[in-house]
Design a protein around this motif. Structure first.
Motif, mmCIF file in Angstrom:
data_model
loop_
_atom_site.group_PDB
_atom_site.id
_atom_site.type_symbol
_atom_site.label_atom_id
_atom_site.label_comp_id
_atom_site.label_asym_id
_atom_site.label_seq_id
_atom_site.Cartn_x
_atom_site.Cartn_y
_atom_site.Cartn_z
ATOM 1 N N ASP A 285 -4.920 13.609 22.768
ATOM 2 C CA ASP A 285 -6.265 13.623 22.356
ATOM 3 C C ASP A 285 -6.581 14.928 21.782
ATOM 4 N N GLN A 286 -5.987 16.139 22.075
ATOM 5 C CA GLN A 286 -6.404 17.490 21.480
ATOM 6 C C GLN A 286 -5.817 17.414 20.128
ATOM 7 N N ARG A 287 -4.697 16.846 19.895
ATOM 8 C CA ARG A 287 -4.043 16.901 18.681
ATOM 9 C C ARG A 287 -5.000 16.002 17.609
ATOM 10 N N ASP A 288 -5.341 14.709 18.224
ATOM 11 C CA ASP A 288 -6.122 13.710 17.303
ATOM 12 C C ASP A 288 -7.402 14.426 17.040
ATOM 13 N N ALA A 289 -7.949 15.357 18.024
ATOM 14 C CA ALA A 289 -9.276 16.117 17.645
ATOM 15 C C ALA A 289 -9.036 16.813 16.528
ATOM 16 N N ILE A 290 -7.898 17.552 16.545
ATOM 17 C CA ILE A 290 -7.579 18.535 15.185
ATOM 18 C C ILE A 290 -7.455 17.821 14.000
ATOM 19 N N VAL A 291 -6.797 16.814 14.018
ATOM 20 C CA VAL A 291 -6.496 15.912 12.778
ATOM 21 C C VAL A 291 -7.657 15.289 12.186
ATOM 22 N N ASP A 292 -8.818 14.884 13.257
ATOM 23 C CA ASP A 292 -10.190 14.471 12.627
ATOM 24 C C ASP A 292 -10.898 15.632 12.170
ATOM 25 N N LEU A 293 -10.592 16.779 12.719
ATOM 26 C CA LEU A 293 -11.328 18.051 12.214
ATOM 27 C C LEU A 293 -10.906 18.118 10.851
ATOM 28 N N LEU A 294 -9.551 18.224 10.372
ATOM 29 C CA LEU A 294 -9.002 18.498 8.957
ATOM 30 C C LEU A 294 -9.563 17.303 7.985
ATOM 31 N N ARG A 295 -9.508 16.074 8.738
ATOM 32 C CA ARG A 295 -10.109 14.909 7.708
ATOM 33 C C ARG A 295 -11.613 15.303 7.423
ATOM 34 N N GLN A 296 -12.466 15.679 8.377
ATOM 35 C CA GLN A 296 -13.676 15.932 8.233
ATOM 36 C C GLN A 296 -13.858 17.000 6.991
ATOM 37 N N PHE A 297 -13.040 17.900 6.806
ATOM 38 C CA PHE A 297 -13.083 18.869 5.449
ATOM 39 C C PHE A 297 -12.207 18.336 4.637
ATOM 40 N N GLU A 298 -11.756 16.947 4.154
ATOM 41 C CA GLU A 298 -11.207 16.388 3.228
ATOM 42 C C GLU A 298 -9.925 17.001 2.986
ATOM 43 N N LEU A 299 -9.100 17.602 3.939
ATOM 44 C CA LEU A 299 -7.961 17.952 3.910
ATOM 45 C C LEU A 299 -6.833 16.842 4.230
ATOM 46 N N PRO A 300 -5.776 16.907 3.666
ATOM 47 C CA PRO A 300 -4.749 15.631 4.009
ATOM 48 C C PRO A 300 -3.947 16.017 5.299
ATOM 49 N N THR A 301 -3.915 14.622 5.973
ATOM 50 C CA THR A 301 -3.030 14.891 7.195
ATOM 51 C C THR A 301 -1.925 13.834 7.428
ATOM 52 N N THR A 302 -1.572 13.207 6.102
ATOM 53 C CA THR A 302 -0.384 12.442 5.985
ATOM 54 C C THR A 302 0.094 12.521 4.827
ATOM 55 N N LEU A 303 1.422 12.789 4.668
ATOM 56 C CA LEU A 303 2.253 12.808 3.314
ATOM 57 C C LEU A 303 2.211 11.762 2.717
ATOM 58 N N PRO A 304 2.203 11.423 1.253
ATOM 59 C CA PRO A 304 2.357 10.183 0.356
ATOM 60 C C PRO A 304 3.574 9.682 0.939
ATOM 61 N N LYS A 305 3.701 8.369 1.011
ATOM 62 C CA LYS A 305 4.829 7.735 1.340
ATOM 63 C C LYS A 305 6.115 8.067 0.569
ATOM 64 N N ASN A 306 6.113 8.195 -0.782
ATOM 65 C CA ASN A 306 7.300 8.679 -1.627
ATOM 66 C C ASN A 306 7.389 9.945 -1.729
ATOM 67 N N PHE A 307 6.736 10.719 -1.103
ATOM 68 C CA PHE A 307 6.999 12.336 -0.991
ATOM 69 C C PHE A 307 8.293 12.494 -0.563
ATOM 70 N N PRO A 308 9.189 13.507 -1.155
ATOM 71 C CA PRO A 308 10.723 13.684 -0.933
ATOM 72 C C PRO A 308 10.624 14.781 0.472
ATOM 73 N N ARG A 309 10.843 14.024 1.383
ATOM 74 C CA ARG A 309 10.736 14.501 2.819
ATOM 75 C C ARG A 309 12.106 15.538 2.893
ATOM 76 N N GLU A 310 13.194 14.865 2.273
ATOM 77 C CA GLU A 310 14.140 15.841 2.491
ATOM 78 C C GLU A 310 14.119 17.183 1.696
ATOM 79 N N LYS A 311 13.278 17.153 0.638
ATOM 80 C CA LYS A 311 13.232 18.698 0.103
ATOM 81 C C LYS A 311 12.373 19.486 1.155
ATOM 82 N N VAL A 312 11.633 18.944 1.852
ATOM 83 C CA VAL A 312 10.915 19.802 2.970
ATOM 84 C C VAL A 312 11.962 20.458 3.725
ATOM 85 N N PHE A 313 12.877 19.734 4.162
ATOM 86 C CA PHE A 313 13.960 20.252 5.166
ATOM 87 C C PHE A 313 14.755 21.266 4.474
ATOM 88 N N ASP A 314 15.017 20.786 3.124
ATOM 89 C CA ASP A 314 15.901 21.990 2.261
ATOM 90 C C ASP A 314 15.008 23.192 2.356
#
Ligand SMILES: NC(=O)c1ccc[n+]([C@@H]2O[C@H](COP(=O)([O-])OP(=O)(O)OC[C@H]3O[C@@H](n4cnc5c(N)ncnc54)[C@H](O)[C@@H]3O)[C@@H](O)[C@H]2O)c1
Ligand SMILES: [Zn+2]
Length: 356
Positions: A285-314
């Motif tokens: 529930d603390q993680r959820d509160a942090i995510v909510d606060l980020l959203r409150q300031f219009e910050l992204p909390t999920t990656l777009p579906k088609n974002f190349p996640r393997e590039k993140v690992f590279d």
């Protein structure tokens, strides 16, 4: 106006401060010639006000404007600024004022660190990120082809002037990304500030009085952590990297175009919270509160579906040494606390990024 002592100098926070710069520089016994380093966006709005303030108090300023954007933060550009300063006759008694966001702060500070082996630096941050983060701690530098901030120096500003009025012209996305660093500070060091931010709710975060207190508190948090470990030796300063391991990888995977630094950091914070649940006992529930606060300031909390996640690992593997499959990683056991651990594996990170 409020005044804070931090690092090696003084920080002023308030309204209507830019036109007082000349007077403030005089009070520090600065005199004669100075360079005003700024970028095209900021100079257009504020360079004249600053120049007039300096001229009317007896200084002789030279305005040096570089193109806005991270691409200007190079050794070549730093050299060109030095050349302009030499041509204008600036000497060892002169000083440099950086008027702009973190990009201008970093390159102007670097120029101040190397010109005549070091002359005073005055910073006038014009972004929220500049006020709460990049103007604190003394790190200055430029990027190279191989990476960000690979060349630089520690050179603390003598004076930092945070004029809240300049934030009025900051585009909303740029304004909001400053809150990613602020929320990071709250998560790693200040549960009370976290609750204060939650209570801001839909009320405009641009209210000057609230912002003034918030900026002051963030300066205190960052400078306290830096003071304990100025040269990144004990691991204390590394706490400021909370959310940045994954954040940097996302920034790089998006070719530095898709996300602003604070937006990538917001995603990195969400990933670090997921890892903290597993490795540090952070309550969901603390993680959820942090995510909510980020959203409150219009910050992204999920990656777009088609974002190349393997590039993140590279990008992660490029950035970090995974010794025996493990990496040094900052986790938070609860809001207001953080520590560095060697227990996090590449698989933990992979899972957290896949969940984004
Ligand atoms: N030294 C450090 O400890 C440290 C810490 C964090 C970040 N940084 C550095 O800071 C930089 C990022 O800083 P930033 O986010 O401030 O970016 P930035 O300086 O590039 O500014 C962002 C944009 O906003 C514009 N802008 C700035 N102030 C404005 C205003 N008042 N009104 C209208 N437009 C304005 C700029 O022209 C630019 O286009 C990066 O280079 C990063 O490496 C350094
Ligand atoms: Zn950051």
């Amino acid at each position: 106006m409020i005044s804070v002592r931090a690092d090696a100098g003084r920080i002023l926070i308030g309204k209507q401060l830019l036109p007082q710069t000349g007077k403030r520089c005089q009070a520090l016994r600065l005199f004669g010639q100075c360079a005003i380093v700024s970028d095209t966006n900021v100079a257009r709005q504020y360079a004249d006000i600053l120049k007039q303030s300096l001229i009317s108090t007896g200084f002789r300023p030279t305005v040096i404007t570089i193109p806005a954007g991270e691409k200007s933060k190079t050794l070549e550009q730093a050299g060109a600024i030095c050349d302009r300063m030499i041509a204008a006759g600036l000497d060892r008694q002169s000083f440099v004022i950086g008027l702009g966001g973190g990009m201008v702060g970093d390159i102007s500070g670097f120029v101040a660190a190397i010109y005549h082996r070091g002359i005073p630096h005055v910073q006038i941050p014009t972004t929220l990120l500049g006020m709460v983060d990049s103007s604190i701690g003394g790190k200055t530098g430029v990027n190279t082809h191989d990476g960000k901030n690979l060349i630089g120096s520690v050179h603390h500003p003598l004076l930092v002037i945070d004029d809240l009025d300049v934030l009025k012209t900051l585009p909303p996305r740029e304004f909001n990304q400053g809150f990613a660093e602020i929320i990071k500070h709250a998560v790693i060091a200040d549960a009370k500030m976290f609750r204060t931010l939650q209570s801001w709710g839909a009320r405009s975060p641009r209210r000057p009085l609230a912002l003034q207190a918030l900026i002051k508190r963030n300066i205190e948090i960052k400078s306290m952590i830096v003071a304990r470990d100025e040269r990144d030796r004990t691991g204390e300063r590394a706490l400021l990297n909370f959310g940045h391991t994954v954040g940097h990888a996302i920034e790089r995977a998006g070719d530095y175009r898709k996300f602003l630094h604070g937006e990538a950091l917001s995603l990195g914070i969400v990933a670090a919270c997921g890892i903290s649940i597993r490795r540090a006992g952070l309550a969901p529930d603390q993680r959820d509160a942090i995510v909510d606060l980020l959203r409150q300031f219009e910050l992204p909390t999920t990656l777009p579906k088609n974002f190349p996640r393997e590039k993140v690992f590279d990008a992660l593997k490029f950035d970090k040494k995974f010794e025996g499959g493990k990496v040094r990683f900052v986790v938070s056991p609860r809001i207001g606390a953080a520590y560095l651990t060697n227990d996090v594996t590449l698989d933990d990170i992979r899972e957290a990024v896949e969940a984004l």
